[in-house]
Design a protein around this motif. Structure first.
Motif, PDB file in Angstrom:
ATOM      1  N   GLU A  25       0.831  -1.214   0.000  1.00  0.00           N
ATOM      2  CA  GLU A  25       0.000   0.000   0.000  1.00  0.00           C
ATOM      3  C   GLU A  25       0.863   1.261   0.000  1.00  0.00           C
ATOM      4  OE1 GLU A  25      -3.659   2.032   2.564  1.00  0.00           O
ATOM      5  OE2 GLU A  25      -2.927   0.031   3.070  1.00  0.00           O
ATOM      6  N   ASP A  26       1.991   1.229   0.732  1.00  0.00           N
ATOM      7  CA  ASP A  26       2.912   2.360   0.733  1.00  0.00           C
ATOM      8  C   ASP A  26       3.485   2.595  -0.658  1.00  0.00           C
ATOM      9  OD1 ASP A  26       2.815   2.719   3.641  1.00  0.00           O
ATOM     10  OD2 ASP A  26       3.948   0.851   3.724  1.00  0.00           O
ATOM     11  N   ILE A  27       3.850   1.505  -1.325  1.00  0.00           N
ATOM     12  CA  ILE A  27       4.434   1.608  -2.665  1.00  0.00           C
ATOM     13  C   ILE A  27       3.407   2.155  -3.652  1.00  0.00           C
ATOM     14  CG2 ILE A  27       5.436   0.277  -4.564  1.00  0.00           C
ATOM     15  CD1 ILE A  27       6.588  -1.624  -2.398  1.00  0.00           C
ATOM     16  N   LEU A  28       2.157   1.728  -3.515  1.00  0.00           N
ATOM     17  CA  LEU A  28       1.082   2.260  -4.348  1.00  0.00           C
ATOM     18  C   LEU A  28       0.959   3.766  -4.158  1.00  0.00           C
ATOM     19  CD1 LEU A  28      -1.487   1.819  -6.164  1.00  0.00           C
ATOM     20  CD2 LEU A  28      -2.761   1.572  -4.033  1.00  0.00           C
ATOM     21  N   TRP A  29       0.989   4.205  -2.919  1.00  0.00           N
ATOM     22  CA  TRP A  29       0.890   5.637  -2.591  1.00  0.00           C
ATOM     23  C   TRP A  29       2.054   6.413  -3.199  1.00  0.00           C
ATOM     24  CZ3 TRP A  29      -1.018  10.106  -1.349  1.00  0.00           C
ATOM     25  CH2 TRP A  29      -0.290  11.046  -0.631  1.00  0.00           C
ATOM     26  N   LEU A  30       3.274   5.966  -2.948  1.00  0.00           N
ATOM     27  CA  LEU A  30       4.453   6.689  -3.425  1.00  0.00           C
ATOM     28  C   LEU A  30       4.533   6.685  -4.949  1.00  0.00           C
ATOM     29  CD1 LEU A  30       7.133   5.480  -0.847  1.00  0.00           C
ATOM     30  CD2 LEU A  30       5.869   7.645  -0.851  1.00  0.00           C
ATOM     31  N   ASN A  31       4.145   5.582  -5.559  1.00  0.00           N
ATOM     32  CA  ASN A  31       4.176   5.521  -7.017  1.00  0.00           C
ATOM     33  C   ASN A  31       3.198   6.521  -7.629  1.00  0.00           C
ATOM     34  OD1 ASN A  31       4.952   4.290  -9.604  1.00  0.00           O
ATOM     35  ND2 ASN A  31       2.867   3.494  -9.628  1.00  0.00           N
ATOM     36  N   ASN A  32       2.021   6.661  -7.031  1.00  0.00           N
ATOM     37  CA  ASN A  32       1.046   7.628  -7.550  1.00  0.00           C
ATOM     38  C   ASN A  32       1.484   9.059  -7.317  1.00  0.00           C
ATOM     39  OD1 ASN A  32      -1.676   6.553  -8.751  1.00  0.00           O
ATOM     40  ND2 ASN A  32      -1.105   5.082  -7.171  1.00  0.00           N
ATOM     41  N   VAL A  33       2.125   9.333  -6.184  1.00  0.00           N
ATOM     42  CA  VAL A  33       2.638  10.683  -5.948  1.00  0.00           C
ATOM     43  C   VAL A  33       3.707  11.020  -6.977  1.00  0.00           C
ATOM     44  CG1 VAL A  33       3.937  12.141  -4.350  1.00  0.00           C
ATOM     45  CG2 VAL A  33       2.078  10.708  -3.486  1.00  0.00           C
ATOM     46  N   HIS A  34       4.594  10.075  -7.241  1.00  0.00           N
ATOM     47  CA  HIS A  34       5.678  10.366  -8.184  1.00  0.00           C
ATOM     48  C   HIS A  34       5.136  10.576  -9.601  1.00  0.00           C
ATOM     49  CE1 HIS A  34       6.781   6.747 -10.680  1.00  0.00           C
ATOM     50  NE2 HIS A  34       7.631   7.582 -11.232  1.00  0.00           N
ATOM     51  N   HIS A  35       4.099   9.837  -9.986  1.00  0.00           N
ATOM     52  CA  HIS A  35       3.502  10.062 -11.303  1.00  0.00           C
ATOM     53  C   HIS A  35       2.723  11.379 -11.345  1.00  0.00           C
ATOM     54  CE1 HIS A  35       4.476   6.598 -13.752  1.00  0.00           C
ATOM     55  NE2 HIS A  35       4.259   5.799 -12.732  1.00  0.00           N
ATOM     56  N   GLU A  36       2.110  11.753 -10.229  1.00  0.00           N
ATOM     57  CA  GLU A  36       1.387  13.028 -10.194  1.00  0.00           C
ATOM     58  C   GLU A  36       2.351  14.204 -10.316  1.00  0.00           C
ATOM     59  OE1 GLU A  36      -2.183  15.450  -9.732  1.00  0.00           O
ATOM     60  OE2 GLU A  36      -1.684  13.451 -10.486  1.00  0.00           O
ATOM     61  N   ILE A  37       3.520  14.094  -9.703  1.00  0.00           N
ATOM     62  CA  ILE A  37       4.540  15.145  -9.851  1.00  0.00           C
ATOM     63  C   ILE A  37       4.918  15.299 -11.317  1.00  0.00           C
ATOM     64  CG2 ILE A  37       6.932  15.768  -9.333  1.00  0.00           C
ATOM     65  CD1 ILE A  37       6.542  14.462  -6.576  1.00  0.00           C
ATOM     66  N   ILE A  38       5.116  14.178 -11.996  1.00  0.00           N
ATOM     67  CA  ILE A  38       5.444  14.217 -13.425  1.00  0.00           C
ATOM     68  C   ILE A  38       4.314  14.879 -14.211  1.00  0.00           C
ATOM     69  CG2 ILE A  38       5.856  12.793 -15.470  1.00  0.00           C
ATOM     70  CD1 ILE A  38       7.212  10.743 -13.594  1.00  0.00           C
ATOM     71  N   HIS A  39       3.062  14.536 -13.864  1.00  0.00           N
ATOM     72  CA  HIS A  39       1.900  15.119 -14.542  1.00  0.00           C
ATOM     73  C   HIS A  39       1.807  16.626 -14.295  1.00  0.00           C
ATOM     74  CE1 HIS A  39      -2.220  15.886 -15.790  1.00  0.00           C
ATOM     75  NE2 HIS A  39      -2.494  16.309 -14.576  1.00  0.00           N
ATOM     76  N   LEU A  40       2.025  17.041 -13.050  1.00  0.00           N
ATOM     77  CA  LEU A  40       1.916  18.469 -12.718  1.00  0.00           C
ATOM     78  C   LEU A  40       3.020  19.285 -13.388  1.00  0.00           C
ATOM     79  CD1 LEU A  40       1.042  18.218  -8.912  1.00  0.00           C
ATOM     80  CD2 LEU A  40      -0.494  18.852 -10.778  1.00  0.00           C
ATOM     81  N   ARG A  41       4.139  18.636 -13.646  1.00  0.00           N
ATOM     82  CA  ARG A  41       5.242  19.337 -14.316  1.00  0.00           C
ATOM     83  C   ARG A  41       5.040  19.363 -15.821  1.00  0.00           C
ATOM     84  NH1 ARG A  41       9.441  16.891 -12.076  1.00  0.00           N
ATOM     85  NH2 ARG A  41       9.709  18.578 -10.563  1.00  0.00           N
ATOM     86  N   GLY A  42       4.498  18.268 -16.355  1.00  0.00           N
ATOM     87  CA  GLY A  42       4.359  18.163 -17.806  1.00  0.00           C
ATOM     88  C   GLY A  42       2.980  18.549 -18.300  1.00  0.00           C
ATOM     89  N   GLY A  43       2.022  17.624 -18.148  1.00  0.00           N
ATOM     90  CA  GLY A  43       0.687  17.841 -18.702  1.00  0.00           C
ATOM     91  C   GLY A  43      -0.039  19.038 -18.124  1.00  0.00           C
TER      92      GLY A  43
END
Length: 325
Positions: free
Chosen positions: A159-177
């Motif tokens: 569950e921790d890995i799921l959380w951290l993985n989504n945060v890291h992808h959201e950072i990429i999204h907020l920077r790019g898309g």
């Protein structure tokens, strides 16, 4: 044989992708076994370092080195016996790393004060684990671990890995898309002055520490490259917003540390918000104004906060994604 190798590589590939976005450095040597310095006590000849990450500590002059044991388990293999065995092994590894010249030569930068910690990364490669991982940790007795004073082991479950993985992808999204975040050079994770402590390495300590990654929220700050006085903050809130108090506590924290103020853009993102999360956030803002007499101007500042859910929630890792990392 190829399938076994691919499963063994999953945790390494995922950890590299996740922690890179949290500004962790990664040492070159991976999947290394180095000689044990206490063979009679530890009853092994070598200790493993699957991967060693590092970052500069915000509240001290030390550099953290995170020796990781990366596990890739099927759902039925995630149990108290296997987790206890992995934690015991990792504790011995950290104990030996403190005195090992071989570990020092491979992983420690010159002219730094190292702070060696351990991380157990428990990835569920068949995506079938649906139990409460914390109950397994509750069964694992850690009082007798052979850990050096001041060292710790952090365990990230599925569950921790799921959380951290989504945060890291959201950072990429907020920077790019989304275009909200600037380039990485203008971003760093937020470490406010605390009672009796201050961020003494503000130019170097930009990474999210283990403590932040296990906290109720992760805060990333950024500066507009065209205007250094124009700041913003992204708050990744782990709780789902079941109650007004969850948001009230967050607002009090952000106000106390001068995050919420005029001309500062604040964005809050939740992975899986409760059905009433938005309503509870509005009630928390109203209650804060009532309790602290913030006034109409401060209400406008609170109402300007961009509140929403994390986009494109990821529940697993597809083979194509893994092959690109």
């Amino acid at each position: 044989m190829a399938e076994t190798i691919n499963i063994a590589k999953m945790a390494e590939k995922i950890s590299k992708g996740i922690f890179n976005e949290f500004f962790w450095g990664r040492m070159e040597h991976t999947n290394i076994n180095w000689p044990c310095e206490k063979t009679e006590k530890h009853e092994v000849k070598t200790h493993p370092s699957d991967v060693v990450f590092w970052y500069d500590e915000p509240y001290s002059q030390s550099r953290a080195y995170i020796n990781c044991d990366l596990k890739s388990y099927a759902k039925n293999s995630i149990n108290a016996v296997n987790i206890r065995e992995a934690i015991e092994s990792l504790a011995k590894t950290i104990n030996c790393a403190e005195v090992s010249q071989d570990f020092n030569d491979k992983y420690i930068h010159p002219d730094v004060s190292p702070n060696i910690q351990g991380m157990l990364f428990v990835y569920n490669h068949d995506n079938g684990y649906d139990k409460d991982f914390s109950k397994i940790l509750d069964k694992v007795k850690c009082e007798d671990l052979d850990l050096p004073k001041g060292s710790k082991i952090i365990v990230f479950g599925p569950e921790d890995i799921l959380w951290l993985n989504n945060v890291h992808h959201e950072i990429i999204h907020l920077r790019g898309g989304a275009g909200i975040l600037p380039e990485r050079d203008y971003c760093k994770f937020f470490y406010p002055p605390l009672i009796g402590r201050k961020n003494i390495q503000p130019e170097h300590a930009k990474a999210a520490t283990l403590e932040m990654l296990t906290a109720p929220w992760i805060i990333l700050s950024y500066t507009n490259p065209n205007n250094v006085n124009n700041k913003g903050y992204i708050v990744f809130m782990r709780k789902q917003g079941h109650t007004v108090d969850e948001f009230l506590y967050l607002i009090e924290y952000l106000v106390h540390h001068h995050v919420i103020r005029s001309e500062v853009k604040v964005t809050i993102r939740i992975l899986e918000p409760h059905l009433n999360a938005s309503a509870n956030f509005s009630k928390a803002k109203d209650q804060y104004i009532t309790d602290y007499e913030g006034g109409e101007e401060f209400k406008k500042i609170l109402d300007s906060i961009d509140f929403g859910k994390i986009e494109h929630v990821r529940t697993n890792f597809c083979e194509m994604e893994l092959s690109r990392q």
